[in-house]
Scaffold this active site. Structure first.
Site, PDB file in Angstrom:
ATOM      1  N   LYS A  22       0.846  -1.210   0.000  1.00 50.46           N
ATOM      2  CA  LYS A  22       0.000   0.000   0.000  1.00 50.46           C
ATOM      3  C   LYS A  22       0.872   1.247   0.000  1.00 50.46           C
ATOM      4  O   LYS A  22       0.669   2.156  -0.796  1.00 50.46           O
ATOM      5  CB  LYS A  22      -0.891   0.019   1.232  1.00 50.46           C
ATOM      6  N   ASN A  23       1.877   1.297   0.881  1.00 46.76           N
ATOM      7  CA  ASN A  23       2.635   2.542   1.057  1.00 46.76           C
ATOM      8  C   ASN A  23       3.611   2.811  -0.070  1.00 46.76           C
ATOM      9  O   ASN A  23       4.132   3.923  -0.188  1.00 46.76           O
ATOM     10  CB  ASN A  23       3.320   2.555   2.419  1.00 46.76           C
ATOM     11  N   CYS A 117      -5.102   8.420   8.990  1.00 47.94           N
ATOM     12  CA  CYS A 117      -5.301   7.777  10.294  1.00 47.94           C
ATOM     13  C   CYS A 117      -5.105   8.791  11.434  1.00 47.94           C
ATOM     14  O   CYS A 117      -4.249   9.636  11.389  1.00 47.94           O
ATOM     15  CB  CYS A 117      -4.275   6.667  10.494  1.00 47.94           C
ATOM     16  N   ARG A 122       0.075  15.084  12.732  1.00 48.38           N
ATOM     17  CA  ARG A 122       0.801  14.564  11.570  1.00 48.38           C
ATOM     18  C   ARG A 122       1.319  15.756  10.784  1.00 48.38           C
ATOM     19  O   ARG A 122       0.817  16.110   9.732  1.00 48.38           O
ATOM     20  CB  ARG A 122      -0.103  13.643  10.747  1.00 48.38           C
ATOM     21  N   PRO A 123       2.363  16.392  11.322  1.00 43.16           N
ATOM     22  CA  PRO A 123       2.898  17.604  10.701  1.00 43.16           C
ATOM     23  C   PRO A 123       3.512  17.322   9.328  1.00 43.16           C
ATOM     24  O   PRO A 123       3.835  16.166   9.023  1.00 43.16           O
ATOM     25  CB  PRO A 123       3.974  18.069  11.678  1.00 43.16           C
ATOM     26  N   ILE A 124       3.647  18.365   8.525  1.00 45.64           N
ATOM     27  CA  ILE A 124       4.305  18.191   7.219  1.00 45.64           C
ATOM     28  C   ILE A 124       5.404  19.236   7.034  1.00 45.64           C
ATOM     29  O   ILE A 124       5.755  19.593   5.906  1.00 45.64           O
ATOM     30  CB  ILE A 124       3.276  18.257   6.057  1.00 45.64           C
ATOM     31  N   ASP A 125       5.964  19.694   8.143  1.00 42.95           N
ATOM     32  CA  ASP A 125       7.011  20.731   8.060  1.00 42.95           C
ATOM     33  C   ASP A 125       8.225  20.277   7.262  1.00 42.95           C
ATOM     34  O   ASP A 125       8.846  21.073   6.541  1.00 42.95           O
ATOM     35  CB  ASP A 125       7.435  21.156   9.468  1.00 42.95           C
ATOM     36  N   GLN A 126       8.566  18.986   7.337  1.00 47.84           N
ATOM     37  CA  GLN A 126       9.730  18.511   6.582  1.00 47.84           C
ATOM     38  C   GLN A 126       9.449  18.440   5.085  1.00 47.84           C
ATOM     39  O   GLN A 126      10.354  18.650   4.269  1.00 47.84           O
ATOM     40  CB  GLN A 126      10.163  17.120   7.108  1.00 47.84           C
ATOM     41  N   ASP A 306       3.964   0.346  12.063  1.00 42.37           N
ATOM     42  CA  ASP A 306       2.742  -0.185  11.442  1.00 42.37           C
ATOM     43  C   ASP A 306       2.480  -1.637  11.821  1.00 42.37           C
ATOM     44  O   ASP A 306       1.468  -2.199  11.408  1.00 42.37           O
ATOM     45  CB  ASP A 306       2.816  -0.048   9.921  1.00 42.37           C
ATOM     46  N   ARG A 398      -8.875   0.052   3.684  1.00 41.65           N
ATOM     47  CA  ARG A 398      -7.967   1.036   3.064  1.00 41.65           C
ATOM     48  C   ARG A 398      -6.645   0.381   2.701  1.00 41.65           C
ATOM     49  O   ARG A 398      -5.978   0.789   1.758  1.00 41.65           O
ATOM     50  CB  ARG A 398      -7.686   2.186   4.046  1.00 41.65           C
TER      51      ARG A 398
HETATM   52  C1  EPZ Z   1       4.165   6.788   6.479  1.00 40.29           C
HETATM   53  O1  EPZ Z   1       3.482   7.890   7.042  1.00 40.29           O
HETATM   54  C2  EPZ Z   1       3.144   5.676   6.382  1.00 40.29           C
HETATM   55  N1  EPZ Z   1       2.047   6.114   5.535  1.00 40.29           N
HETATM   56  C3  EPZ Z   1       2.604   5.321   7.774  1.00 40.29           C
HETATM   57  O2  EPZ Z   1       1.798   4.166   7.620  1.00 40.29           O
HETATM   58  C4  EPZ Z   1       3.776   4.953   8.691  1.00 40.29           C
HETATM   59  O3  EPZ Z   1       3.282   4.759  10.007  1.00 40.29           O
HETATM   60  C5  EPZ Z   1       4.832   6.046   8.677  1.00 40.29           C
HETATM   61  O4  EPZ Z   1       5.242   6.343   7.332  1.00 40.29           O
HETATM   62  C6  EPZ Z   1       6.073   5.629   9.460  1.00 40.29           C
HETATM   63  O5  EPZ Z   1       6.616   4.470   8.890  1.00 40.29           O
HETATM   64  C7  EPZ Z   1       2.229   6.113   4.192  1.00 40.29           C
HETATM   65  O6  EPZ Z   1       3.285   5.747   3.700  1.00 40.29           O
HETATM   66  C8  EPZ Z   1       1.070   6.570   3.367  1.00 40.29           C
HETATM   67  P1  EPZ Z   1       6.518   9.899   8.554  1.00 40.29           P
HETATM   68  P2  EPZ Z   1       4.185   9.354   7.031  1.00 40.29           P
HETATM   69  O7  EPZ Z   1       6.585  11.160   7.808  1.00 40.29           O
HETATM   70  O8  EPZ Z   1       5.031   9.477   5.841  1.00 40.29           O
HETATM   71  C9  EPZ Z   1       7.022  13.133  11.980  1.00 40.29           C
HETATM   72  C10 EPZ Z   1      -0.095   2.826   7.682  1.00 40.29           C
HETATM   73  O9  EPZ Z   1      -0.632   2.257   8.635  1.00 40.29           O
HETATM   74  N2  EPZ Z   1       6.995  14.103  10.885  1.00 40.29           N
HETATM   75  O10 EPZ Z   1       7.573   8.852   8.339  1.00 40.29           O
HETATM   76  O11 EPZ Z   1       3.114  10.346   7.277  1.00 40.29           O
HETATM   77  C11 EPZ Z   1       5.687  12.430  12.177  1.00 40.29           C
HETATM   78  O12 EPZ Z   1       4.858  13.197  13.037  1.00 40.29           O
HETATM   79  C12 EPZ Z   1       0.381   4.249   7.837  1.00 40.29           C
HETATM   80  O13 EPZ Z   1       0.159   2.297   6.569  1.00 40.29           O
HETATM   81  C13 EPZ Z   1       7.271  15.436  11.169  1.00 40.29           C
HETATM   82  O14 EPZ Z   1       7.507  15.810  12.322  1.00 40.29           O
HETATM   83  O15 EPZ Z   1       5.111   9.223   8.339  1.00 40.29           O
HETATM   84  C14 EPZ Z   1       6.098  11.130  12.807  1.00 40.29           C
HETATM   85  O16 EPZ Z   1       6.328  11.319  14.191  1.00 40.29           O
HETATM   86  C15 EPZ Z   1       0.021   4.836   9.193  1.00 40.29           C
HETATM   87  N3  EPZ Z   1       7.261  16.333  10.156  1.00 40.29           N
HETATM   88  C16 EPZ Z   1       7.454  10.825  12.154  1.00 40.29           C
HETATM   89  O17 EPZ Z   1       7.906  12.057  11.608  1.00 40.29           O
HETATM   90  C17 EPZ Z   1       7.000  15.965   8.859  1.00 40.29           C
HETATM   91  O18 EPZ Z   1       7.024  16.831   7.962  1.00 40.29           O
HETATM   92  C18 EPZ Z   1       7.403   9.821  11.022  1.00 40.29           C
HETATM   93  O19 EPZ Z   1       6.407  10.248  10.125  1.00 40.29           O
HETATM   94  C19 EPZ Z   1       6.733  14.608   8.585  1.00 40.29           C
HETATM   95  C20 EPZ Z   1       6.735  13.695   9.613  1.00 40.29           C
END
Ligand code: EPZ
Length: 423
Positions: A22-23, A117, A122-126, A306, A398
């Protein structure tokens, strides 16, 4: 709304074939927007997140032909719109990938702030940091993100936090940029490697995916003209491995990549399970009650967040008291309240949970709070004594293809029941 009605306990036995990841799929599909051509994508999982991704791409002008329920031909020569439909993207976390691909292709992108979810903030600052480093102007207002750039220029990006989504978004935006981009402190998940492999198949020049330094040499155009098969789903495979252990069963998990699951294998061996690795399959068996364990979720190759709820269902019935530390998400223990309705003794506090193992769970009505919580509760229903009614299974749909059929083929007594909507 649908629910799953499960009668247990059952020892799961037999074979299961893992679907495409999926991811990886939810990133590869938006990545096709970078291609001025036609390509085929095979081994797509037949799940609602993939269907939603395809609907969004069609709204942007892509032409999609379904060859089978797991294979599409997609023509992205005429992308007419750079504003992703807000009503679609706001419900769908992975819609943030449209930022990197649309700005890479068209120099402008407008996407609703992502939903997905409920795992806490779920910030997107990065993501924004990466796009701005490449020269984009990014505004967040009225629930949407707008990114514009005359031309994206290769640069060096150091991720402040290891982020799957931000790493992939940076790759998408850098593929057609002028010059070379280096991403340091990159995430290393298998689905990131798969997105890079897909883009390279279509003419990109990405090196180092799967390590913490990824280098992208910008190219003029991606022409497509070939096909790509999505990598097997590491998390689905891990879900079935843990279901084998929880149910004291014996499952051959086919079409997976064992080294993607080394961390789960190590944990299963630690708690008394048996694992045999083959080229593209893994056999997991368990003939006793699992021992207690300490689990800490980490970015790949650590224990995947996950699979945290799923191992929670295993440790809920383990011998002794276990602890789980969730280091990625701030709120990923909602499932423990549901497990406690089934007789588990779990105390969750912030980013940690203490699980006092009980001998047996008992069936009860429970509610999936997110995709992986749903999978954990499904496993709990299979091993519990009596009937479990699992509600809100749209979360599970999903990310898991034909979930009840796959478990039924392993001996589970599980039925999908459509309940009339209340209103
Ligand atoms: C991906 O989410 C997956 N989703 C998630 O899977 C998975 O839990 C996660 O990676 C971690 O492996 C998809 O791929 C669609 P991250 P993503 O950015 O990319 C923080 C599932 O069940 N962060 O790796 O959103 C964030 O808050 C789903 O399949 C920032 O601070 O996760 C978290 O603490 C649930 N700023 C950490 O980083 C940012 O800009 C990791 O998040 C981005 C993230």
């Amino acid at each position: 709304m649908d629910k799953l009605v499960i009668h247990g306990p059952t020892k799961l036995k037999g074979e299961v074939t893992i679907s495409g990841a999926k991811n990886a799929a939810v990133a590869i599909l938006p990545a096709t927007l970078l291609i001025n051509g036609i390509c085929r994508i095979e081994n797509l999982p037949n799940i609602s997140d993939v269907k939603m991704s395809c609907k969004i791409l069609e709204a942007l002008g892509a032409k999609i032909t379904w060859i089978t329920e797991n294979e599409i031909e997609i023509d992205t020569r005429d992308i007419c719109c750079t504003q992703a439909p807000l009503e679609m993207t706001s419900k769908f976390r992975a819609s943030y990938y449209l930022l990197g691909s649309l700005i890479g292709r068209c120099g402008i992108a407008e996407v609703g702030l992502p939903g997905g979810c409920n795992l806490g903030a779920r910030p997107i600052d990065q993501h924004i940091k990466a796009l701005e480093a490449l020269g984009a102007k990014v505004d967040v207002a009225q629930g949407k993100i707008t990114a514009k750039a005359k031309k994206l220029v290769g640069t060096s990006i150091y991720m402040d936090i290891v982020s799957v989504g931000a790493t992939i978004n940076a790759i998408l935006a850098a593929v057609l940029a002028d010059g070379t981009t280096t991403i340091d402190n990159a995430a290393k998940e298998p689905h990131i490697v798969d997105v890079a492999n897909f883009l390279n198949t279509m003419g990109a020049d990405i090196r180092g995916a799967g390590t913490d330094v990824i280098k992208i040499n910008g190219v003029k155009e991606l022409r497509g003209g070939t096909s790509y098969s999505v990598v097997p789903d590491q998390i689905e495979a891990g879900t079935f491995m843990l279901a084998a252990v929880a149910s004291k069963g014996n499952i051959l998990i086919k079409n997976c990549i064992p080294e993607h699951l080394d961390c789960i294998t190590a944990k299963i061996l630690e708690i008394g399970g048996n694992v045999e690795n083959y080229d593209d399959s893994i056999r997991v068996s368990m003939n006793k009650r699992p021992s207690k364990a300490i689990v800490k979720t980490l970015p790949y190759p650590g224990f995947p967040t996950d699979l945290q709820p799923q191992i929670g269902s295993v440790l809920a019935i383990a011998e002794g008291t276990s602890t789980i530390h969730e280091s990625i998400w701030e709120s990923r223990f909602q499932y423990t309240f549901e497990l406690n309705k089934m007789g588990a003794k779990i105390t969750a506090q912030g980013k940690s949970a203490v699980l006092e193992g009980v001998k047996l769970l008992t069936g009860a009505p429970v509610y999936a709070t997110d995709l992986r919580a749903g999978a954990a509760l499904l496993i709990a229903g299979i091993i519990a004594n009596g009937e479990t009614q699992l509600y809100n299974i749209e979360h599970i749909d999903r990310g898991y293809e034909n979930i009840e059929e796959k478990f039924r083929n392993l001996g589970a007594n599980i039925q999908r029941v459509t309940e009339p909507d209340e209103n």
